[in-house]
Structures are given as structure tokens and as C-alpha cells.
Design an enzyme around this catalytic site. Structure first.
Site, PDB file in Angstrom:
ATOM      1  N   GLY A  65       0.798  -1.225   0.000  1.00  0.00           N
ATOM      2  CA  GLY A  65       0.000   0.000   0.000  1.00  0.00           C
ATOM      3  C   GLY A  65       0.827   1.270   0.000  1.00  0.00           C
TER       4      GLY A  65
ATOM      5  N   GLY B 118       2.451  19.887   8.950  1.00  0.00           N
ATOM      6  CA  GLY B 118       2.176  18.624   9.647  1.00  0.00           C
ATOM      7  C   GLY B 118       3.360  17.671   9.524  1.00  0.00           C
ATOM      8  CB  ILE B 119       3.763  14.129  10.646  1.00  0.00           C
ATOM      9  CG1 ILE B 119       3.397  14.360  12.112  1.00  0.00           C
ATOM     10  CG2 ILE B 119       4.825  13.053  10.505  1.00  0.00           C
ATOM     11  CD1 ILE B 119       2.884  13.126  12.835  1.00  0.00           C
TER      12      ILE B 119
ATOM     13  N   GLY C  26      -2.674  17.202   4.183  1.00  0.00           N
ATOM     14  CA  GLY C  26      -3.487  16.121   4.723  1.00  0.00           C
ATOM     15  C   GLY C  26      -3.867  15.105   3.662  1.00  0.00           C
TER      16      GLY C  26
ATOM     17  CB  ALA D 172       1.412   2.130   9.063  1.00  0.00           C
TER      18      ALA D 172
ATOM     19  CG  HIS E 242      23.642   6.339  33.839  1.00  0.00           C
ATOM     20  ND1 HIS E 242      23.058   7.572  33.666  1.00  0.00           N
ATOM     21  CD2 HIS E 242      24.972   6.557  34.012  1.00  0.00           C
ATOM     22  CE1 HIS E 242      23.997   8.510  33.738  1.00  0.00           C
ATOM     23  NE2 HIS E 242      25.168   7.923  33.941  1.00  0.00           N
TER      24      HIS E 242
HETATM   25  P1  FAD Z   1      -2.988   2.247   2.367  1.00  0.00           P
HETATM   26  O1  FAD Z   1      -1.617   2.035   2.819  1.00  0.00           O
HETATM   27  O2  FAD Z   1      -3.405   3.604   1.945  1.00  0.00           O
HETATM   28  O3  FAD Z   1      -3.221   1.235   1.188  1.00  0.00           O
HETATM   29  C1  FAD Z   1      -4.398   1.189   0.486  1.00  0.00           C
HETATM   30  C2  FAD Z   1      -4.155   0.369  -0.762  1.00  0.00           C
HETATM   31  O4  FAD Z   1      -5.414   0.157  -1.370  1.00  0.00           O
HETATM   32  C3  FAD Z   1      -3.272   1.050  -1.799  1.00  0.00           C
HETATM   33  O5  FAD Z   1      -2.220   0.194  -2.160  1.00  0.00           O
HETATM   34  C4  FAD Z   1      -4.197   1.283  -2.993  1.00  0.00           C
HETATM   35  O6  FAD Z   1      -3.553   1.040  -4.227  1.00  0.00           O
HETATM   36  C5  FAD Z   1      -5.259   0.233  -2.766  1.00  0.00           C
HETATM   37  N1  FAD Z   1      -6.571   0.589  -3.307  1.00  0.00           N
HETATM   38  C6  FAD Z   1      -7.327   1.658  -3.018  1.00  0.00           C
HETATM   39  N2  FAD Z   1      -8.499   1.577  -3.660  1.00  0.00           N
HETATM   40  C7  FAD Z   1      -8.463   0.431  -4.361  1.00  0.00           C
HETATM   41  C8  FAD Z   1      -9.369  -0.214  -5.209  1.00  0.00           C
HETATM   42  N3  FAD Z   1     -10.583   0.279  -5.438  1.00  0.00           N
HETATM   43  N4  FAD Z   1      -9.006  -1.378  -5.785  1.00  0.00           N
HETATM   44  C9  FAD Z   1      -7.791  -1.913  -5.548  1.00  0.00           C
HETATM   45  N5  FAD Z   1      -6.898  -1.354  -4.739  1.00  0.00           N
HETATM   46  C10 FAD Z   1      -7.236  -0.200  -4.152  1.00  0.00           C
HETATM   47  N6  FAD Z   1       2.120   6.151   8.973  1.00  0.00           N
HETATM   48  C11 FAD Z   1       2.805   5.709  10.039  1.00  0.00           C
HETATM   49  O7  FAD Z   1       2.236   5.023  10.884  1.00  0.00           O
HETATM   50  N7  FAD Z   1       4.145   6.005  10.193  1.00  0.00           N
HETATM   51  C12 FAD Z   1       4.812   6.751   9.294  1.00  0.00           C
HETATM   52  O8  FAD Z   1       6.002   7.006   9.458  1.00  0.00           O
HETATM   53  C13 FAD Z   1       4.115   7.222   8.162  1.00  0.00           C
HETATM   54  N8  FAD Z   1       4.751   7.951   7.231  1.00  0.00           N
HETATM   55  C14 FAD Z   1       4.074   8.346   6.120  1.00  0.00           C
HETATM   56  C15 FAD Z   1       4.753   9.076   5.159  1.00  0.00           C
HETATM   57  C16 FAD Z   1       4.098   9.479   4.015  1.00  0.00           C
HETATM   58  C17 FAD Z   1       4.839  10.266   2.975  1.00  0.00           C
HETATM   59  C18 FAD Z   1       2.722   9.138   3.823  1.00  0.00           C
HETATM   60  C19 FAD Z   1       2.002   9.550   2.589  1.00  0.00           C
HETATM   61  C20 FAD Z   1       2.037   8.431   4.787  1.00  0.00           C
HETATM   62  C21 FAD Z   1       2.699   8.022   5.936  1.00  0.00           C
HETATM   63  N9  FAD Z   1       2.043   7.303   6.931  1.00  0.00           N
HETATM   64  C22 FAD Z   1       2.735   6.891   8.035  1.00  0.00           C
HETATM   65  C23 FAD Z   1       0.624   6.952   6.829  1.00  0.00           C
HETATM   66  C24 FAD Z   1       0.449   5.498   6.381  1.00  0.00           C
HETATM   67  O9  FAD Z   1       1.081   5.324   5.141  1.00  0.00           O
HETATM   68  C25 FAD Z   1      -1.021   5.149   6.289  1.00  0.00           C
HETATM   69  O10 FAD Z   1      -1.653   5.428   7.521  1.00  0.00           O
HETATM   70  C26 FAD Z   1      -1.197   3.677   5.975  1.00  0.00           C
HETATM   71  O11 FAD Z   1      -0.554   3.336   4.782  1.00  0.00           O
HETATM   72  C27 FAD Z   1      -2.684   3.342   5.866  1.00  0.00           C
HETATM   73  O12 FAD Z   1      -2.819   2.000   5.604  1.00  0.00           O
HETATM   74  P2  FAD Z   1      -4.134   1.408   4.935  1.00  0.00           P
HETATM   75  O13 FAD Z   1      -4.023  -0.064   5.108  1.00  0.00           O
HETATM   76  O14 FAD Z   1      -5.342   2.085   5.454  1.00  0.00           O
HETATM   77  O15 FAD Z   1      -4.078   1.756   3.404  1.00  0.00           O
END
Ligand code: FAD
Length: 466
Positions: free
Chosen positions: A42, A183-184, A271, A320, A444
Site C-alpha cells: 500500500g 504537519g508530520i 493532509g 500504519a 544509564h
Molecule cells: P494504504 O496504505 O493507503 O493502502 C491502500 C491500498 O489500497 C493502496 O495500495 C491502494 O492502491 C489500494 N486501493 C485503493 N483503492 C483500491 C481499489 N478500489 N481497488 C484496488 N486497490 C485499491 N504512517 C505511520 O504510521 N508512520 C509513518 O512514518 C508514516 N509515514 C508516512 C509518510 C508518508 C509520505 C505518507 C504519505 C504516509 C505516511 N504514513 C505513516 C501513513 C500510512 O502510510 C497510512 O496510515 C497507511 O498506509 C494506511 O494504511 P491502509 O491499510 O489504510 O491503506
């Protein structure tokens, strides 16, 4: 069109989706995992958590090498080879996505590549590179994640306007870049580009960077980065004009420059929005709100009994590790276990330099909710390890329930804060009180001694800092 019948389909293979699919398969459920990408993982593995940390590692080494000049070791100017840095980042992604593919195969989770949409309450159609597939399922877990928010008044098809995915592509190092949003994600990418040589401005509409964290913690961060980034708080971008020689950005607000400022690139980091509206979820009867979020109960069940949802598209915090735990719950509930998602706390970390990390109740939240609380703060200026590392700007804060002394939250700013936060999270989850933490002997000299020392301060066993 090919057809698959399965007990469980998981739509989206991010941390939520693959964790759910793997747990379900481990529990004996026949599982199909659908994702539009070729690789599993993802956003997090492909264009989020992992590539950003690979680049932050590069930035840290550059910054640390520069810092060493103060300690008597002078390195030469870093020679930046962007192709190699990109290659390193891609190899990290490759290693992890390959690992996931192996784990998926081992568990006999079938990966279907393609974009999936619901066609009924028990059917999904996937449009992939190899054609269309109809999937008929008993249960579904929607884990389709989120995507970056774009701003309508900013040129959309100009390659000089990028989002986090564009920033991670690392096409070049712009001489001057605006990070729109404090933001982060914006600050992490700003940290990377600054280390590689860009001049960075950060504009934030609110009165502090990383608005979800407590002000005292962020003050420490802002002080440390004041020579690194030009930060404009309580300021907003009103227009971006694309000209041949750059992007001319107009600002409004407290720290707005009077004239438009020219940038080589603008990183929009305001965001992320959930992907809930893109799935034809209504055809399965699943309710999606106006913003694209899908409401779930504590078992991650949507309004449709056999359809679950997890991860970014069920709400904040979009992280994540939250998605992973939700994924496990959904899979276990489908397998008939009486599990539910009810964490006391979810940690948040900005992997900036210094790092910013918090978990549990923040002071801001305690005030808003009228919680009777007390805090104890240990400044790293009094930490032997911080002094020996030349990084005394940090601070550790614990937040206690005033009535019983239990740790209800905590925050840290400083190097490695994210790694150390786990101890405070455990204290909150376990209902530990100040005495439990203070009496736990910390090695320590370590930076996480500061957690024990903050608890001792609360206990009153330290009245004066060393
Ligand atoms: P996602 O990881 O968003 O995955 C969803 C997947 O679904 C994607 O691969 C997409 O292709 C697929 N998809 C969507 N719709 C469809 C469809 N209709 N059919 C087929 N496939 C589909 N979080 C942290 O905890 N720590 C971090 O350090 C961190 N750093 C980040 C840095 C960046 C630059 C970004 C952008 C985000 C970061 N995050 C971080 C946030 C984290 O990436 C997300 O919270 C996390 O990936 C969410 O997981 P998810 O399983 O909800 O879906």
C-alpha cells in the site's frame, strides 16, 4: 472475465489490508487480496512510511556529519548522487514488498492485481492488467486507504507542484521549495530536502507546527529548526502563479511576505483524504460519509454485517500501526473470535530532526475534556547521554491522572524520541502509575532514563534536577 469464489476478499493491500489477509489466512480462511498496485504494502511501503524513512536516514547521516564539526571532526562537503539515493530508497521498498509477496504466497493468500469496485453485496469486479475478474465473497474487508488532498487554487498539472508521492520520487533538489502544511509529512519531507541542499519555507495556517501535539513540545522543535526552515505560522497561501522561471506564491496572514515569493517547487502536504467514495460501496449497501470515510463499530464492522473496513478510510489517526491492529481485529472477528478494537492509546511520531513523539492523552486534550491531570517534565539538558551526544534540546513529559498517579499520556521531543515512546505507551496501556515507572531501573546513560526521571519528579523523589 475470470471468476473467483472466496470466503474473504480484502480490498487494498496496505498495512491494514495485508495484515488482515495474513491473519485471516493463518486462521484458516480462504482469502483473496486485491490491490491496484503490482506490489503489496500500500501507501506505507510504496510511497509513505518506508521510503520517507529511507530518505530521512540519508538526511540524518548528512546532518550528523555536519554536526561533527562542533566536536572536532570535519568532513568535506557531501557529494549528492541523486540516482544512487533513489536507488537505495527503491531497494528498501523492493526488499520489503518482496518479503510481503513471499509471506502472502506462503499463506496461500491469492493476490489479484487491479482496481476493485463493488457490484453487489457479495460481489466485486476487479479491473487489472490481465483483464477483469469477478470475485464472489462471503465476507469483505475494505482497506482502500487514502490519498493526498490537493488544493483547487494551485496549478494541478505543473510538475513543479508535488505531493508526498512526488517528493519521494526525488526527481531533483530544488533550490527553493515551499512546504505547504506544517504537519508530520510536510516536515519530514522538508527535513530530507533541506539536508540535500534545498532552502525550505514552511507555511502553516494554525499557530504551531504539528498541531495535534502539545505546544511545549513543539516549541522545542520550532526553536531547534529556526535556522533550518523559514516557518510562517498563522499564514495561508492564497494563490500560486506558474511562470516560466518559477512558482510565484501569494500569502496572507500573520507572517505573510508582502510580495509573492518565487519557488522552484511547492510541496502540498495539507493532509490526506479517504478513498471510500471510489469503490461503489453503495452497491454493496455500505454507507460512506460525505468526506469518504466509512463508519465502523468496535469490531470494524460496517453497517453491512459481513463487510468490514479498516485503516485510513475509517478515520483518524491515519497511521500504519493503527491500520494493522484494526486489520487483525476484523480478521479475527470474521474467524469467529470475540475480539474488538479498543486501544487506550495510539502513538504518533514525526521522524523529523529532532523527532516529535506523543502517545495517550495530550495536555491539550486533557484540558478540553476536563481531565484532572498533572505533568512532570525532564529537560534533556540534564541528561548525561544527551549532553554526550551534543543534543540537549530534547524534553520528556509524562502526563498523570491527578487522582491516582497513573500515566495517561506522554510526549518527547529529541533524537530517537520515536523509538523511546513505546515505554510510555506500555505504561498507559498497562495502567502503570508514576511509582511503577520511577522504580523501573533504566540503563544509564540512556535517553530513556528521562522517562524514569520524569516519573521520579512527579513522585517528588527528585525535587531538584541534577
Ligand atoms: P494504504 O496504505 O493507503 O493502502 C491502500 C491500498 O489500497 C493502496 O495500495 C491502494 O492502491 C489500494 N486501493 C485503493 N483503492 C483500491 C481499489 N478500489 N481497488 C484496488 N486497490 C485499491 N504512517 C505511520 O504510521 N508512520 C509513518 O512514518 C508514516 N509515514 C508516512 C509518510 C508518508 C509520505 C505518507 C504519505 C504516509 C505516511 N504514513 C505513516 C501513513 C500510512 O502510510 C497510512 O496510515 C497507511 O498506509 C494506511 O494504511 P491502509 O491499510 O489504510 O491503506
Amino acid at each position: 472475465m475470470s471468476e473467483i469464489k472466496t470466503q474473504l476478499v480484502v480490498l487494498g493491500a496496505g498495512p491494514g489490508g495485508y495484515s488482515a489477509a495474513f491473519r485471516a489466512a493463518d486462521l484458516g480462511i480462504d482469502t483473496v487480496l486485491v490491490d491496484a498496485r503490482d506490489t503489496l504494502g500500500g501507501v506505507c511501503l510504496n510511497v509513505g512510511c518506508i521510503p520517507s524513512k529511507a530518505l530521512l536516514h540519508v538526511a540524518k547521516v548528512i546532518d550528523d556529519a555536519k554536526e561533527m564539526a562542533h566536536h572536532g571532526v570535519v568532513f568535506g562537503e557531501p557529494q549528492i548522487d541523486l540516482d544512487k539515493i533513489r536507488g537505495w530508497k527503491d531497494s528498501v521498498i523492493g526488499q520489503l514488498t518482496k518479503g510481503l509477496a513471499g509471506m502472502s504466497k506462503m499463506r496461500k493468500v491469492q493476490h489479484v492485481q487491479g482496481y476493485g469496485k463493488f457490484t453487489g453485496s457479495n460481489t466485486l469486479e476487479v479491473d487489472g492488467k490481465d483483464g477483469k475478474t469477478k470475485i464472489t465473497f462471503d465476507n469483505a474487508i475494505i482497506a482502500a486507504g487514502s490519498e493526498p488532498v490537493s488544493l483547487p487554487f494551485i496549478p494541478q498539472n505543473d510538475p513543479r507542484v508535488i505531493d508526498s508521492t512526488g517528493a519521494l520520487e526525488l526527481k531533483d533538489v530544488p533550490a527553493k521549495m515551499l512546504v505547504l502544511g506544517g504537519g508530520i509529512i510536510g516536515l519530514e519531507m522538508g527535513t530530507v530536502y533541506k539536508a540535500l541542499g534545498s532552502e525550505i519555507d514552511v507555511v502553516e495556517f494554525l499557530d504551531q507546527l504539528v498541531p495535534a501535539a502539545d505546544k511545549d513540545i513543539i516549541k522545542v522543535y520550532q526553536k531547534y529548526v529556526k535556522d533550518k526552515f523559514n516557518v510562517m505560522l498563522e499564514t495561508k497561501v492564497t494563490a500560486v502563479e506558474a511562470k516560466d522561471d518559477g512558482l510565484y506564491v501569494s500569502f496572507e496572514g500573520k507572517q505573510a511576505p508582502a510580495e509573492p515569493v518565487r519557488y522552484d517547487k511547492v510541496l502540498v502536504a495539507v493532509g490526506r483524504k479517504p478513498n471510500g467514495k471510489l469503490l461503489d460501496a453503495d452497491k454493496a449497501g455500505v454507507a460512506v460519509d460525505d468526506r469518504g470515510f466509512i463508519a465502523v463499530d468496535k469490531q470494524m464492522r460496517t453497517n453491512v454485517n459481513h463487510i468490514f473496513a479498516i485503516g485510513d478510510l475509517v478515520g483518524q489517526p491515519m497511521l500504519a500501526h493503527k491500520a494493522v491492529h484494526e486489520g487483525h481485529v476484523a480478521a479475527e472477528v470474521i474467524a469467529g473470535k470475540k475480539h474488538y478494537f479498543d486501544p487506550k492509546c495510539i502513538p504518533s511520531v514525526a521522524y523529523t530532526d529532532p523527532e516529535i513523539a506523543w502517545v495517550g492523552v495530550t495536555e491539550k486534550e486533557a484540558k478540553d475534556k476536563g481531565i484532572a491531570y498533572e505533568t512532570a517534565t525532564f529537560p534533556w539538558a540534564a541528561s548525561g547521554r544527551a549532553i554526550a551526544s551534543g543534543r540537549t534540546e530534547g524534553m520528556t513529559k509524562l502526563i498523570f491522572d491527578k487522582d491516582n498517579g497513573r500515566v495517561i499520556g506522554g510526549a518527547m521531543v529529541g533524537i530517537n524520541a520515536g523509538e523511546m515512546l513505546g515505554e510510555i505507551g506500555l505504561a498507559v496501556e498497562m495502567g502503570a502509575d508514576a511509582e511503577d515507572v520511577a522504580l523501573t531501573i533504566h540503563a544509564h546513560p540512556t535517553l530513556n532514563e528521562s522517562i524514569g526521571l520524569a516519573a521520579e519528579i512527579f513522585e517528588g523523589s527528585i525535587t531538584d534536577l541534577p
